[in-house]
Design a protein around this motif. Structure first.
Motif, PDB file in Angstrom:
ATOM      1  N   ALA A 159       0.840  -1.199   0.000  1.00  0.00           N
ATOM      2  CA  ALA A 159       0.000   0.000   0.000  1.00  0.00           C
ATOM      3  C   ALA A 159       0.871   1.244   0.000  1.00  0.00           C
ATOM      4  CB  ALA A 159      -0.899   0.001   1.224  1.00  0.00           C
ATOM      5  N   PRO A 160       0.594   2.184  -0.898  1.00  0.00           N
ATOM      6  CA  PRO A 160       1.391   3.417  -0.920  1.00  0.00           C
ATOM      7  C   PRO A 160       1.146   4.239   0.337  1.00  0.00           C
ATOM      8  CG  PRO A 160      -0.519   3.626  -2.362  1.00  0.00           C
ATOM      9  CD  PRO A 160      -0.482   2.200  -1.916  1.00  0.00           C
ATOM     10  N   ALA A 161       2.129   5.038   0.681  1.00  0.00           N
ATOM     11  CA  ALA A 161       1.994   5.875   1.878  1.00  0.00           C
ATOM     12  C   ALA A 161       0.867   6.889   1.718  1.00  0.00           C
ATOM     13  CB  ALA A 161       3.312   6.578   2.171  1.00  0.00           C
ATOM     14  N   MET A 162       0.642   7.351   0.486  1.00  0.00           N
ATOM     15  CA  MET A 162      -0.409   8.336   0.229  1.00  0.00           C
ATOM     16  C   MET A 162      -1.476   7.680  -0.647  1.00  0.00           C
ATOM     17  SD  MET A 162       1.992  11.691  -0.491  1.00  0.00           S
ATOM     18  CE  MET A 162       0.795  12.902   0.025  1.00  0.00           C
ATOM     19  N   HIS A 163      -2.649   7.494  -0.077  1.00  0.00           N
ATOM     20  CA  HIS A 163      -3.733   6.925  -0.868  1.00  0.00           C
ATOM     21  C   HIS A 163      -5.065   7.428  -0.337  1.00  0.00           C
ATOM     22  CE1 HIS A 163      -5.019   4.084   2.282  1.00  0.00           C
ATOM     23  NE2 HIS A 163      -3.730   3.875   2.520  1.00  0.00           N
ATOM     24  N   PHE A 164      -6.080   7.339  -1.191  1.00  0.00           N
ATOM     25  CA  PHE A 164      -7.431   7.789  -0.857  1.00  0.00           C
ATOM     26  C   PHE A 164      -8.017   6.931   0.262  1.00  0.00           C
ATOM     27  CE2 PHE A 164     -12.068   7.178  -1.763  1.00  0.00           C
ATOM     28  CZ  PHE A 164     -12.490   8.446  -1.391  1.00  0.00           C
ATOM     29  N   VAL A 165      -8.644   7.587   1.221  1.00  0.00           N
ATOM     30  CA  VAL A 165      -9.296   6.879   2.324  1.00  0.00           C
ATOM     31  C   VAL A 165     -10.717   6.538   1.903  1.00  0.00           C
ATOM     32  CG1 VAL A 165     -10.055   7.006   4.720  1.00  0.00           C
ATOM     33  CG2 VAL A 165      -7.886   8.069   4.040  1.00  0.00           C
ATOM     34  N   ASP A 166     -11.004   5.236   1.799  1.00  0.00           N
ATOM     35  CA  ASP A 166     -12.307   4.785   1.336  1.00  0.00           C
ATOM     36  C   ASP A 166     -13.431   5.334   2.225  1.00  0.00           C
ATOM     37  OD1 ASP A 166     -14.145   3.509  -0.198  1.00  0.00           O
ATOM     38  OD2 ASP A 166     -13.931   1.568   0.786  1.00  0.00           O
ATOM     39  N   HIS A 167     -14.546   5.681   1.584  1.00  0.00           N
ATOM     40  CA  HIS A 167     -15.757   6.217   2.243  1.00  0.00           C
ATOM     41  C   HIS A 167     -15.540   7.613   2.851  1.00  0.00           C
ATOM     42  CE1 HIS A 167     -17.530   2.334   1.622  1.00  0.00           C
ATOM     43  NE2 HIS A 167     -16.677   1.733   2.431  1.00  0.00           N
ATOM     44  N   SER A 168     -14.462   8.267   2.476  1.00  0.00           N
ATOM     45  CA  SER A 168     -14.230   9.614   3.022  1.00  0.00           C
ATOM     46  C   SER A 168     -14.825  10.702   2.135  1.00  0.00           C
ATOM     47  CB  SER A 168     -12.735   9.871   3.203  1.00  0.00           C
ATOM     48  OG  SER A 168     -12.072   9.972   1.942  1.00  0.00           O
ATOM     49  N   PHE A 169     -15.270  10.329   0.940  1.00  0.00           N
ATOM     50  CA  PHE A 169     -15.825  11.326   0.020  1.00  0.00           C
ATOM     51  C   PHE A 169     -17.166  11.842   0.548  1.00  0.00           C
ATOM     52  CE2 PHE A 169     -18.553  12.376  -3.652  1.00  0.00           C
ATOM     53  CZ  PHE A 169     -17.803  13.397  -4.215  1.00  0.00           C
ATOM     54  N   GLN A 170     -17.284  13.157   0.658  1.00  0.00           N
ATOM     55  CA  GLN A 170     -18.514  13.795   1.110  1.00  0.00           C
ATOM     56  C   GLN A 170     -18.868  14.919   0.146  1.00  0.00           C
ATOM     57  OE1 GLN A 170     -18.452  14.999   5.228  1.00  0.00           O
ATOM     58  NE2 GLN A 170     -17.289  13.200   5.862  1.00  0.00           N
ATOM     59  N   VAL A 171     -20.160  15.110  -0.068  1.00  0.00           N
ATOM     60  CA  VAL A 171     -20.597  16.149  -0.998  1.00  0.00           C
ATOM     61  C   VAL A 171     -21.877  16.792  -0.473  1.00  0.00           C
ATOM     62  CG1 VAL A 171     -21.845  14.439  -2.395  1.00  0.00           C
ATOM     63  CG2 VAL A 171     -21.228  16.641  -3.407  1.00  0.00           C
ATOM     64  N   ALA A 172     -21.970  18.095  -0.633  1.00  0.00           N
ATOM     65  CA  ALA A 172     -23.173  18.839  -0.227  1.00  0.00           C
ATOM     66  C   ALA A 172     -23.445  19.920  -1.264  1.00  0.00           C
ATOM     67  CB  ALA A 172     -22.986  19.474   1.153  1.00  0.00           C
ATOM     68  N   ARG A 173     -24.704  20.043  -1.662  1.00  0.00           N
ATOM     69  CA  ARG A 173     -25.057  21.062  -2.647  1.00  0.00           C
ATOM     70  C   ARG A 173     -25.201  22.415  -1.978  1.00  0.00           C
ATOM     71  NH1 ARG A 173     -30.548  20.673  -5.991  1.00  0.00           N
ATOM     72  NH2 ARG A 173     -31.204  22.437  -4.716  1.00  0.00           N
ATOM     73  N   LEU A 174     -24.683  23.438  -2.638  1.00  0.00           N
ATOM     74  CA  LEU A 174     -24.823  24.815  -2.190  1.00  0.00           C
ATOM     75  C   LEU A 174     -25.621  25.584  -3.237  1.00  0.00           C
ATOM     76  CD1 LEU A 174     -21.103  25.465  -1.117  1.00  0.00           C
ATOM     77  CD2 LEU A 174     -22.990  24.707   0.339  1.00  0.00           C
ATOM     78  N   ASP A 175     -26.696  26.231  -2.829  1.00  0.00           N
ATOM     79  CA  ASP A 175     -27.523  27.002  -3.751  1.00  0.00           C
ATOM     80  C   ASP A 175     -27.227  28.487  -3.626  1.00  0.00           C
ATOM     81  OD1 ASP A 175     -28.653  24.620  -4.406  1.00  0.00           O
ATOM     82  OD2 ASP A 175     -30.641  25.052  -3.571  1.00  0.00           O
ATOM     83  N   SER A 176     -27.325  29.170  -4.741  1.00  0.00           N
ATOM     84  CA  SER A 176     -27.235  30.629  -4.722  1.00  0.00           C
ATOM     85  C   SER A 176     -28.282  31.181  -5.677  1.00  0.00           C
ATOM     86  CB  SER A 176     -25.838  31.104  -5.136  1.00  0.00           C
ATOM     87  OG  SER A 176     -25.524  30.682  -6.456  1.00  0.00           O
ATOM     88  N   CYS A 177     -28.726  32.397  -5.414  1.00  0.00           N
ATOM     89  CA  CYS A 177     -29.738  33.045  -6.244  1.00  0.00           C
ATOM     90  C   CYS A 177     -29.127  34.240  -6.950  1.00  0.00           C
ATOM     91  CB  CYS A 177     -30.930  33.493  -5.393  1.00  0.00           C
ATOM     92  SG  CYS A 177     -31.847  32.136  -4.605  1.00  0.00           S
ATOM     93  N   ARG A 178     -29.614  34.523  -8.132  1.00  0.00           N
ATOM     94  CA  ARG A 178     -29.153  35.701  -8.867  1.00  0.00           C
ATOM     95  C   ARG A 178     -29.658  36.971  -8.168  1.00  0.00           C
ATOM     96  NH1 ARG A 178     -28.005  33.943 -14.331  1.00  0.00           N
ATOM     97  NH2 ARG A 178     -27.196  31.826 -14.062  1.00  0.00           N
ATOM     98  N   PRO A 179     -28.997  38.109  -8.392  1.00  0.00           N
ATOM     99  CA  PRO A 179     -29.465  39.376  -7.796  1.00  0.00           C
ATOM    100  C   PRO A 179     -30.939  39.632  -8.122  1.00  0.00           C
ATOM    101  CG  PRO A 179     -27.287  39.667  -8.744  1.00  0.00           C
ATOM    102  CD  PRO A 179     -27.735  38.294  -9.143  1.00  0.00           C
TER     103      PRO A 179
END
Length: 305
Positions: free
Chosen positions: A238-258
């Motif tokens: 295993a490489p010293a630097m690798h992706f940690v499984d199940h660590s991916f998180q995502v959240a939607r951010l909404d914005s409105c036009r002026p």
């Protein structure tokens, strides 16, 4: 105190009207100048008088279509067309025995609001193991990862913004201490040249939102593949630097036009929409709320005089 009373009065006034939400630059639904009960009966000599925002008679306007049965459609709806629409139905009742006529009137109120879809962006976070919190390789991994992700979504006119990382020492249950990079970034749909994909449309959040949904899926698949590669290369060290499984998180951010904002209390039937700011409010930027300004008298204000 007076300001609070004025705002309360406005809220109560809005709550007593039928609210209808019309997507910006689309046609309104059909508004009938008659309730269901009246529509089930015959109506003698009906006449219809439609009054629009600012108490103007709705005649001679190319955006307004009124049928001979009193039904109204507003075409190509824009912010200034928001407001109170009232229709007064006048008709006669006739007594069969005496032919006596009596004029009856009914009034129907509709509050129309322009709305648009919010602009989406995504906040994401991942974690990578690392050999140490000290050294140049952490920064190198961070920069390479950002470049890979940018290249992955560049054809969608999306890009990575506000990337950051911190290194922490983590105690894993039944294991020792390991070093991990906590990486965070936003995926934004307004990379250089984003307007070129809008086909000259003034309002193209449908296009940008579709693009960023694809970008989200591609990035999620990329990290899923990182976990798959790691677990299937079990014969290798295993490489010293690798992706940690199940660590991916995502959240939607909404914005409105002026000129638009969200208000779940006022617009519960369109809570996820960016609704035009009502009189007494304004929105100068891409926030999601309309701010109070009692001197504003129009819909869709972008500033407070």
């Amino acid at each position: 105190m007076m300001r609070a009373w004025v705002l309360l009065s406005v809220v109560l006034w809005y709550l007593t009207r039928v609210k209808i939400y019309v997507k910006l630059r689309e046609d309104s639904p059909i508004l009938a100048c008659m309730d269901f009960k009246r529509a089930t009966k015959e109506t003698v000599d009906p006449t219809y008088l439609w009054i629009g925002p600012n108490e103007k008679t709705l005649t001679g306007n190319e955006r307004i279509n009124i049928t001979n049965t009193g039904k109204l459609i507003v075409k190509d709806f824009l912010e200034p067309l928001s407001g109170l629409y009232t229709c007064t139905l006048s008709y006669k009742t006739v007594k069969a025995e005496t032919q006596e006529e009596k004029t009856e009137k009914r009034r129907y109120d509709f509050l129309l609001f322009a709305y648009r879809e919010p602009d989406y962006s995504y906040q994401m976070a991942v974690r990578f193991t690392t050999k140490s919190c000290i050294g140049k390789y952490n920064d190198l991994l961070f920069r390479v990862l950002k470049k890979i992700l940018d290249n992955l979504i560049s054809d969608l006119a999306c890009h990575i913004i506000e990337p950051s990382y911190k290194c922490h020492i983590v105690k894993i249950p039944k294991h020792g201490l390991i070093h991990e990079l906590f990486i965070a970034f936003q995926v934004n749909p307004f990379a250089s040249g984003w307007k070129a994909g809008c086909n000259n449309s003034v309002d193209c959040e449908d296009v940008t939102n579709r693009n960023i949904l694809q970008a989200r899926d591609r990035i999620e698949e990329f990290f899923r593949s990182q976990a798959h590669i790691f677990y299937n290369d079990f014969n290798k060290t295993a490489p010293a630097m690798h992706f940690v499984d199940h660590s991916f998180q995502v959240a939607r951010l909404d914005s409105c036009r002026p000129g638009f904002g969200k208000n779940e209390a006022m617009h519960s039937n369109c809570a996820s929409c960016c609704v035009v700011c009502s009189p007494g409010t304004f929105s100068p930027d891409v926030d999601v709320t309309c701010q109070t300004c009692i001197s504003v008298r129009t819909y869709g204000a972008k500033s407070c005089p």
